[in-house]
Design a protein around this motif. Structure first.
Motif, PDB file in Angstrom:
ATOM      1  N   TRP A  96       1.208  -7.230 -10.387  1.00  0.00           N
ATOM      2  CA  TRP A  96       1.051  -6.747  -9.002  1.00  0.00           C
ATOM      3  C   TRP A  96       0.036  -5.610  -8.948  1.00  0.00           C
ATOM      4  O   TRP A  96      -0.840  -5.585  -8.068  1.00  0.00           O
ATOM      5  N   LEU A  97       0.117  -4.685  -9.895  1.00  0.00           N
ATOM      6  CA  LEU A  97      -0.855  -3.588  -9.945  1.00  0.00           C
ATOM      7  C   LEU A  97      -2.275  -4.125 -10.112  1.00  0.00           C
ATOM      8  O   LEU A  97      -3.213  -3.643  -9.469  1.00  0.00           O
ATOM      9  N   THR A  98      -2.442  -5.110 -10.971  1.00  0.00           N
ATOM     10  CA  THR A  98      -3.769  -5.692 -11.198  1.00  0.00           C
ATOM     11  C   THR A  98      -4.312  -6.310  -9.918  1.00  0.00           C
ATOM     12  O   THR A  98      -5.496  -6.141  -9.587  1.00  0.00           O
ATOM     13  N   ARG A  99      -3.462  -7.029  -9.194  1.00  0.00           N
ATOM     14  CA  ARG A  99      -3.915  -7.640  -7.937  1.00  0.00           C
ATOM     15  C   ARG A  99      -4.344  -6.567  -6.933  1.00  0.00           C
ATOM     16  O   ARG A  99      -5.388  -6.695  -6.286  1.00  0.00           O
ATOM     17  N   LEU A 100      -3.543  -5.530  -6.796  1.00  0.00           N
ATOM     18  CA  LEU A 100      -3.875  -4.479  -5.836  1.00  0.00           C
ATOM     19  C   LEU A 100      -5.150  -3.738  -6.234  1.00  0.00           C
ATOM     20  O   LEU A 100      -5.959  -3.374  -5.375  1.00  0.00           O
ATOM     21  N   ARG A 101      -5.338  -3.527  -7.517  1.00  0.00           N
ATOM     22  CA  ARG A 101      -6.516  -2.796  -7.974  1.00  0.00           C
ATOM     23  C   ARG A 101      -7.802  -3.598  -7.832  1.00  0.00           C
ATOM     24  O   ARG A 101      -8.895  -3.042  -7.952  1.00  0.00           O
TER      25      ARG A 101
ATOM     26  N   ASP B 137      10.107  -4.272 -19.131  1.00  0.00           N
ATOM     27  CA  ASP B 137      10.792  -5.568 -19.096  1.00  0.00           C
ATOM     28  C   ASP B 137      10.433  -6.391 -17.863  1.00  0.00           C
ATOM     29  O   ASP B 137      11.000  -7.468 -17.654  1.00  0.00           O
ATOM     30  N   PHE B 138       9.503  -5.884 -17.056  1.00  0.00           N
ATOM     31  CA  PHE B 138       9.151  -6.552 -15.808  1.00  0.00           C
ATOM     32  C   PHE B 138       7.632  -6.718 -15.712  1.00  0.00           C
ATOM     33  O   PHE B 138       6.947  -5.937 -15.040  1.00  0.00           O
ATOM     34  N   PRO B 139       7.062  -7.721 -16.376  1.00  0.00           N
ATOM     35  CA  PRO B 139       5.601  -7.897 -16.379  1.00  0.00           C
ATOM     36  C   PRO B 139       5.024  -8.119 -14.993  1.00  0.00           C
ATOM     37  O   PRO B 139       3.832  -7.884 -14.769  1.00  0.00           O
TER      38      PRO B 139
ATOM     39  N   PHE C 186       0.819  -1.207   0.000  1.00  0.00           N
ATOM     40  CA  PHE C 186       0.000   0.000   0.000  1.00  0.00           C
ATOM     41  C   PHE C 186       0.856   1.262   0.000  1.00  0.00           C
ATOM     42  O   PHE C 186       0.409   2.310  -0.465  1.00  0.00           O
ATOM     43  N   ALA C 187       2.077   1.168   0.507  1.00  0.00           N
ATOM     44  CA  ALA C 187       2.957   2.336   0.503  1.00  0.00           C
ATOM     45  C   ALA C 187       3.475   2.645  -0.889  1.00  0.00           C
ATOM     46  O   ALA C 187       3.567   3.815  -1.286  1.00  0.00           O
ATOM     47  N   PHE C 188       3.823   1.612  -1.655  1.00  0.00           N
ATOM     48  CA  PHE C 188       4.446   1.842  -2.960  1.00  0.00           C
ATOM     49  C   PHE C 188       3.438   1.947  -4.102  1.00  0.00           C
ATOM     50  O   PHE C 188       3.749   2.539  -5.144  1.00  0.00           O
ATOM     51  N   LEU C 189       2.239   1.400  -3.927  1.00  0.00           N
ATOM     52  CA  LEU C 189       1.240   1.466  -4.995  1.00  0.00           C
ATOM     53  C   LEU C 189       1.006   2.882  -5.510  1.00  0.00           C
ATOM     54  O   LEU C 189       1.027   3.104  -6.737  1.00  0.00           O
ATOM     55  N   PRO C 190       0.791   3.906  -4.653  1.00  0.00           N
ATOM     56  CA  PRO C 190       0.534   5.247  -5.194  1.00  0.00           C
ATOM     57  C   PRO C 190       1.682   5.793  -6.033  1.00  0.00           C
ATOM     58  O   PRO C 190       1.444   6.536  -6.995  1.00  0.00           O
TER      59      PRO C 190
END
Length: 258
Positions: free
Chosen positions: A221-226, A214-216, A194-198
């Protein structure tokens, strides 16, 4: 009673709202328009003389600094824990969050202002007198100096080069952590996510997805958090589309950083 002084698109406020939402805590919000300078009004300066948000007020106690607020919420409200039980893992998590306070937060601000907000501020404060008045309102001399550099130099500022370099390093470290885990910490969803997502979403809004092409695992990770309720309540519901459009329309080219 929890009161949060915040801003819709502030990355620091976003991380606190994510934690509040994850823990299903009720809170009263006082929204400050940072571009209009509401953080410099005397009544807010009495609460936080540094003129920065977020500020959490809980039972008449004032807590400042977003990471400190997140730790406080975790310690006081232990439901839906976001810190691992193992002391070594807790230390590892704190190291991740320390990176934000040690430079990454200021560096995303540099990227945002140099690429997207500089022209807007120069338009708002079109005369030298108006611009000097804006800068003189910033209580912290070091912050005022950084702001002056960004306004005067834009993408030519050496601070922008250093900021891009720092975020390229962060992206690599995040990608490594996410190679075999769904979350930054192997122990599970935590304050680190939650700290790095924004900050990563801010880069995306600035059209800088190329930094992790180069890092899918970053997009995964963004999809999971969203997909979490915390994101939908703490960030998505507060998205300011005018602000996002302003960032996406930035035409300033990035300096090449190897």
């Amino acid at each position: 009673m929890i009161t949060l002084y915040h801003n819709d698109m502030s990355v620091c406020a976003q991380k606190v709202r994510l934690v509040l939402a994850h823990k299903k805590l009720e809170w009263e919000g006082i929204h400050l328009n940072l571009r209009a300078g509401e953080q410099f009004k005397p009544d807010f300066l009495q609460i936080n003389p540094k003129a920065v948000i977020p500020v959490l007020v809980h039972n008449n106690n004032v807590i400042t600094e977003s990471n400190v607020i997140c730790y406080y919420l975790e310690e006081v409200f232990n439901q839906q824990a976001l810190m691992p039980e193992d002391p070594i893992k807790r230390a590892e998590l704190r190291v991740w969050l320390t990176r934000l306070d040690a430079g990454l937060h200021e560096q995303v601000a540099v990227i945002s202002f140099c690429l997207a907000f500089r022209k807007q501020l120069l338009s708002r404060y079109a005369t030298k007198e108006a611009l000097e008045g804006f800068l003189s309102n910033i209580p912290d001399p070091s912050r005022a100096m950084v702001m002056r550099d960004m306004l005067e130099n834009g993408i030519s500022s050496p601070r922008l080069t250093l900021a891009i370099f720092a975020y390229k390093k962060l992206i690599k470290d995040l990608a490594y952590a996410l190679e075999s885990n769904d979350w930054i910490m192997s122990s599970g969803l935590s304050l680190a996510d939650f700290a790095f997502l924004p900050y990563i979403e801010r880069l995306e809004q600035l059209q800088l997805q190329e930094l992790w092409q180069d890092f899918p695992q970053i997009d995964e990770w963004l999809t999971r958090l969203r997909s979490t309720d915390a994101y939908k309540i703490g960030m998505a519901e507060w998205h300011n589309q005018d602000y996002i459009q302003l960032m996406s329309q930035s035409a300033e080219p990035l300096p090449a950083i190897d």
